[in-house]
Design an enzyme around this catalytic site. Structure first.
Site, short mmCIF file in Angstrom:
data_model
loop_
_atom_site.label_atom_id
_atom_site.label_comp_id
_atom_site.label_asym_id
_atom_site.label_seq_id
_atom_site.Cartn_x
_atom_site.Cartn_y
_atom_site.Cartn_z
N ASP A 286 6.31 5.18 -4.02
CA ASP A 286 5.24 4.96 -5.00
C ASP A 286 4.49 3.71 -4.55
OD1 ASP A 286 3.76 4.67 -7.58
OD2 ASP A 286 5.14 6.23 -8.23
N HIS A 320 1.86 4.86 -2.65
CA HIS A 320 0.65 5.31 -3.33
C HIS A 320 -0.46 4.28 -3.22
CE1 HIS A 320 2.96 8.30 -6.15
NE2 HIS A 320 3.13 8.55 -4.87
#
Length: 471
Positions: A286, A320
């Site tokens: 992430d 991300h």
């Protein structure tokens, strides 16, 4: 600055910024960052060292026996006025532990601290936040609450043992091993916790259990001051990797993070003040670094912004976003300085990202980023999105504001966009004063910039695919 003192050698990072380009328009802003660093408090420990084997730890015994030994050593060191707790070379399986004031937990070179895969070891629940919402949830693998002068250091490995078989499937997606009938956060606690926030349920009634599927953090330091995390390798976290919450004067230095599970954010300072993150490596499932300050009502009720965060000399691989503000940012944020970082991976989605919504609100201001080398990222060098998670159930009366974002001397070889900005419809003043200065972005595959509902966005001396762009 007061140098860090410890029974183990702590590497003291240089306080000067390296490789700064001449004639930077942001020199004045980064001078403020140096002032923040010089005013921070740093850890200091007595030279007393307690070896966990003296308290009964053994590489051949079960997790709860080692947990008892490690916790006893931590408690004893703290009661004695402080010192170091040494995890020597070897592979040690343990249950969750709680750090106490004036203790440095040292993971020695060639030591691996592996955390139990028995879910029952992480209950009863403790006070924390989960995705920005206050609750009592599974005990983080390493936890502190109300501590001062604490550290996690060494050259060893801390392994959360997260995998598609353990913890990660609770995300509720088949890609992470979830199957019908399994525990899932989407079928369990996530919506429950959101509804607690909407109904303003008292926190002492928000007791989450295993069936809620809300995975614990690898390291969660709460309501604490004067904290150091240095040198260790952190792997396979059940959820967020490093989660400082209401922490003041935090240094994260020389840490290597490798965790590809769902929500494996690398470091998420939440409602924190004075944070230095330097010389770290992030390879995550992430966001690499994500700055937060609580979600929706809970974030606004605490009204504690994150502020004064410095990121420098770091390397970001998968994630991300490289450096991110949000999405749980309802308490607001101000003063971010990022410099001299390298980011490069086909799995890195964005370089700098700001994400929030009119559910979450928050004023985000004073972002300064310079001297970043980007090999490639999937989407954009700069992404600002004020319409994040548009289907979230909430009261949408809290339009956020993003003001004074500055990027200088960014060099990139491949991305889809240069800048991608999505403000609120018919509210362009909620994103304003965005400057991109002296940047060279090559290999941009789509639009050089895609901007909607923003005011006073400027490009100065910017080249995209060799073409000069001036706004």
């Amino acid at each position: 600055m007061n140098k860090s003192l410890s029974c183990a050698v702590l590497l003291i990072g240089m306080l000067c910024s390296c490789n700064t380009q001449p004639n930077s328009q942001l020199d004045g802003a980064f001078a403020n960052a140096e002032q923040v660093i010089s005013n921070m408090k740093y850890v200091s420990f007595p030279n007393d060292t307690l070896d966990i084997t003296s308290f009964g730890a053994n590489t051949d015994i079960e997790a709860l026996q080692n947990q008892k030994a490690i916790q006893s050593a931590i408690d004893k060191a703290s009661q004695n006025g402080g010192g170091c707790v040494l995890v020597p070379a070897g592979e040690w399986t343990t249950g969750p532990v709680t750090l106490k004031s004036n203790v440095n937990l040292i993971i020695s070179k060639d030591a691996t601290l592996k955390f139990s895969t028995d879910y029952n070891h992480y209950y009863p629940a403790v006070e924390t936040r989960w995705e920005g919402l206050d609750c009592y949830n599974a005990h983080p693998l390493i936890y502190a609450n109300g501590a001062q002068n604490i550290a996690i250091t060494g050259e060893g490995i801390i392994d959360g043992q997260g995998s598609n078989d353990i913890w990660w499937f609770m995300k509720g997606r088949k890609i992470y091993g979830w199957q019908e009938g399994m525990i899932s956060q989407t079928l369990g606690g996530r919506d429950t916790l959101i509804n607690y926030d909407i109904r303003r349920t008292p926190v002492n009634e928000r007791i989450m259990s295993l069936k809620d599927g809300l995975r614990p953090q690898l390291i969660n330091i709460c309501h604490s001051e004067n904290v150091l995390i240095q040198g260790v390798t952190l792997r396979n976290s059940p959820f967020w990797v490093i989660h400082p919450l209401f922490v003041k004067d935090l240094t994260v230095r020389g840490v290597k993070i490798e965790s590809h599970g769902p929500n494996s954010d690398g470091c998420d300072p939440e409602s924190c003040e004075n944070v230095l993150i330097e010389d770290c490596f992030f390879d995550t499932g992430d966001d690499c670094i994500a700055i937060k300050s609580g979600r929706n009502y809970d974030g606004r009720a605490h009204n504690t912004p994150s502020q004064n965060i410095i990121v420098r000399n770091c390397r970001m691989k998968n994630g991300h976003g490289g450096v991110v503000v949000g999405s749980e940012i309802s308490g607001g944020f101000k003063n971010l300085w990022v410099e001299n970082c390298q980011m490069d991976s086909p799995e890195l989605e964005r370089v700098v990202r700001i994400k929030t919504s009119n559910c979450r609100g928050g004023v985000i201001e004073n972002i300064f980023v310079r001297n970043i080398e980007v090999g490639q990222c999937q989407e954009a060098i700069l992404k600002i999105n004020l319409e994040y998670e548009p289907d979230e159930p909430c009261n949408r009366d809290f339009p956020p504001m993003v003001v004074n974002v500055n990027l200088e001397n960014i060099k990139s070889q491949k991305s889809k966009y240069g800048a991608y900005i999505v403000g609120l419809n018919d509210m362009p003043g909620n994103v304003m004063d965005i400057r991109v200065i002296n940047c060279q972005l090559d290999g941009v595959e789509s639009d050089p910039y895609k901007i909607s509902n923003a005011t006073n966005v400027s490009f100065e001396s910017v080249k995209i695919n060799g073409n000069s762009i001036n706004l």
